[in-house]
Each structure stands twice: as structure tokens, then as C-alpha cells.
Write a protein that holds these residues in place. Structure first.
Motif, PDB file in Angstrom:
ATOM      1  N   ARG A  90       0.833  -1.211   0.000  1.00 38.99           N
ATOM      2  CA  ARG A  90       0.000   0.000   0.000  1.00 38.99           C
ATOM      3  C   ARG A  90       0.865   1.257   0.000  1.00 38.99           C
ATOM      4  N   GLU A  91       1.937   1.240   0.804  1.00 39.30           N
ATOM      5  CA  GLU A  91       2.850   2.384   0.832  1.00 39.30           C
ATOM      6  C   GLU A  91       3.482   2.590  -0.542  1.00 39.30           C
ATOM      7  N   ASP A 119       0.912   4.067  -2.854  1.00 33.95           N
ATOM      8  CA  ASP A 119       0.782   5.506  -2.598  1.00 33.95           C
ATOM      9  C   ASP A 119       1.961   6.267  -3.201  1.00 33.95           C
ATOM     10  N   LEU A 120       3.167   5.716  -3.060  1.00 32.95           N
ATOM     11  CA  LEU A 120       4.354   6.356  -3.644  1.00 32.95           C
ATOM     12  C   LEU A 120       4.197   6.480  -5.159  1.00 32.95           C
ATOM     13  N   ASP A 138       1.413   6.451  -6.935  1.00 34.94           N
ATOM     14  CA  ASP A 138       0.284   7.280  -7.327  1.00 34.94           C
ATOM     15  C   ASP A 138       0.485   8.752  -6.977  1.00 34.94           C
ATOM     16  N   LYS A 139       1.051   9.031  -5.785  1.00 32.34           N
ATOM     17  CA  LYS A 139       1.099  10.400  -5.289  1.00 32.34           C
ATOM     18  C   LYS A 139       2.425  11.117  -5.549  1.00 32.34           C
ATOM     19  N   LYS A 140       3.496  10.377  -5.804  1.00 35.33           N
ATOM     20  CA  LYS A 140       4.792  11.026  -6.014  1.00 35.33           C
ATOM     21  C   LYS A 140       5.391  10.692  -7.378  1.00 35.33           C
ATOM     22  N   ARG A 167       3.951   9.182 -10.056  1.00 31.36           N
ATOM     23  CA  ARG A 167       3.110   9.540 -11.198  1.00 31.36           C
ATOM     24  C   ARG A 167       3.157  11.035 -11.499  1.00 31.36           C
ATOM     25  N   PRO A 168       2.992  11.957 -10.490  1.00 30.94           N
ATOM     26  CA  PRO A 168       3.138  13.386 -10.799  1.00 30.94           C
ATOM     27  C   PRO A 168       4.520  13.739 -11.339  1.00 30.94           C
TER      28      PRO A 168
END
Length: 285
Positions: free
Chosen positions: A258-259, A262-263, A265-267, A269-270
Motif C-alpha cells: 500500500r505504501e 501511494d508512492l 500514485d502520489k509522487k 506519477r506526478p
């Protein structure tokens, strides 16, 4: 004598990597079946020999290595399991079967009462069964497996409803009882998501392969006490495993996944979007 009145039996042996060893393996399988006096017709024995030849030949031809063969009389069918070092599973595709099988596995699909494949820690198992296409009702006690020796020594244990195989046997030689108990393995498989995986040492280009799939395993007579309780074995990708996860360790893996999600998707990917935008802008200058 009914099918269910006959003794369940199992015998395993190794086949060397040369294709010239396949005929001997085929004859050994048919000799076992005749020696056990299982109620197969001559046509079924011929089919057993043919299918054994095809599956064992595939195993040694596509790996260049030895394979292991297990022959089992289940009380209803003869089951042949061939374990090899390849991770590539036979799969139906557009009316034929892929490169690890071809014509041979088309014969298996047409003639076997049932067949399939499963992952093994060091490769895969391809199995097929010859006998009635309709299985009779279970011949062991629901919820219990029992191994009975020729001198009537009885070993039994709990058979969970999720286990995919029943190790019940009768008329086992007493000297072989420790080996039979060591082979008792309760297992159920679960699937993982497919992703385009590239493995240059195994195949060309990306190929949709499952990742993070595995099995729940329980070996009640394993020398390692941890393995006597159900554990999860995870295959991360082709040939990459995390083994022996108890519930707490599995939860820790889930947290890390999950971590990492999140990495991504939130870091990541941008950052990827920004890098692509920058790259496109630079190329337009």
C-alpha cells in the motif's frame, strides 16, 4: 471390487534430461498401473502411455533438465504429475496451445479426464488424469485424511475444506509411512493481477504474467514447526518468491505494498507527468 475399494497408491521417480529417457519413463508408468491392478481398459492404458510421453517430453525438451514424475492412483483415476524447472505454463490459445505443448497438449486436452498446471517453488507441475470423466463421491471421511499401513497402523489428521488434495491412502508399506507423512501438504492457490512482464532470459518482449499470486500451504508433518501451521507463499513475479508468511508478516507485506502504491500514485506519477511535459516542451523548442 468397486473403484473405491481399491487401495490408493503413489510412486515417484526422476527422469533425466535426455529425451531418450522418456520411453523408459512411459514403460515404468504403465508397469505401475498394471502392477496395481487398477481398472483401466487397454485403450485407457494406451492413452496413459501417450499422454505421459507427451508431457514428460515437453518437460525435458523445454528445460533441458531433469524432471520429477509422480504417479497416483486416487481410487478413481490414475493421475500423473510432472514437475519441471520452467515457470512457463501451458495455455490454450486460439484453438491450439502455446509453445510449451503444441500438438502434445492438444492431445492431453482431448484425451485426459482432467488436466492442468500449477506453480511450484522451483518451477511448475503439469498433471493429467485418466479414468472416468465423472468423479465418484469422495471416498475419504469428510474433514479427515487417513493413511493406513499394511499392518493396519493408522495415521490421520484434519483435512481443511480449502485443501485441494486429499492425501488419504491405504495399504502403505510401514517403512514408507514417514515419507508419506512428509508429503502431506494442504494447499489452495489464489490468483494475482496480470501485468506486462519482460524477462529477457525467458522470452522476447513484454508478456502478461500474474504477479503477487501464490498459495496457502500447510505441511502438518514438516520438520520445521512453523510450516505445520498455514502460511502464505507469494510469487512476486517469474521465479521470485517470498516464502513462509504468517498473518503478521503477510500484513506487513500488504502495508509495504500500500505504501508503494501511494508512492507510485502520489509522487512517482506526478513526477512522471512533469518529466513528460518538460520533455515534450524541450522537443518543441
Amino acid at each position: 471390487m468397486t473403484l473405491q475399494g481399491l487401495a490408493a497408491r503413489i510412486h515417484g521417480f526422476r527422469v533425466d534430461s535426455e529425451e531418450s529417457c522418456v520411453p523408459e519413463a512411459r514403460h515404468k508408468i504403465s508397469a505401475l498401473v498394471h502392477g496395481w491392478n487398477v481398472p483401466l481398459s487397454e485403450e485407457q492404458v494406451s492413452e496413459l502411455e501417450l499422454l505421459s510421453t507427451e508431457v514428460i517430453t515437453n518437460a525435458v525438451r523445454h528445460t533441458g533438465a531433469a524432471c520429477a514424475v509422480a504417479v497416483r492412483w486416487t481410487g478413481a483415476r490414475v493421475r500423473v504429475e510432472v514437475t519441471d524447472a520452467s515457470r512457463v505454463h501451458p495455455k490454450a490459445r486460439h484453438g491450439s496451445l502455446d509453445t510449451e505443448g503444441g500438438r502434445g497438449l492438444l492431445l492431453v486436452d482431448a484425451l485426459a479426464a482432467d488436466w492442468g498446471s500449477a506453480d511450484a517453488p522451483a518451477g511448475k507441475v503439469v498433471w493429467f488424469e485418466v479414468g472416468p470423466r465423472e468423479q465418484p463421491p469422495p471416498w475419504s471421511t469428510p474433514g479427515t485424511w487417513t493413511i493406513t499401513t499394511t499392518d493396519h497402523t493408522i495415521s490421520e489428521g484434519y483435512l481443511p475444506d480449502w485443501a485441494e488434495d486429499d492425501p488419504t491412502e491405504v495399504n502403505v508399506p510401514l517403512a514408507e509411512l514417514p515419507q508419506r507423512l512428509a508429503l502431506v501438504n494442504h494447499r489452495t492457490f489464489f490468483e494475482g493481477p496480470t501485468m506486462p512482464v519482460t524477462a529477457p532470459d525467458l522470452w522476447d518482449g513484454p508478456k502478461d504474467e500474474p504477479v503477487f499470486e501464490g498459495s496457502i500451504d500447510c505441511n502438518p508433518h514438516d520438520p520445521d514447526p512453523r510450516k505445520r501451521d498455514p502460511l502464505v507463499n507469494l510469487q512476486l513475479a517469474e521465479g521470485r518468491w517470498v516464502l513462509g508468511l504468517d498473518p503478521q508478516q503477510l500484513a506487513e507485506v500488504a502495508i509495504k505494498l500500500r505504501e508503494h502504491a501511494d508512492l507510485l500514485d502520489k509522487k512517482i506519477r506526478p513526477a512522471l507527468v512533469a518529466a513528460r511535459d518538460d520533455w515534450a516542451a524541450r522537443h518543441q523548442e
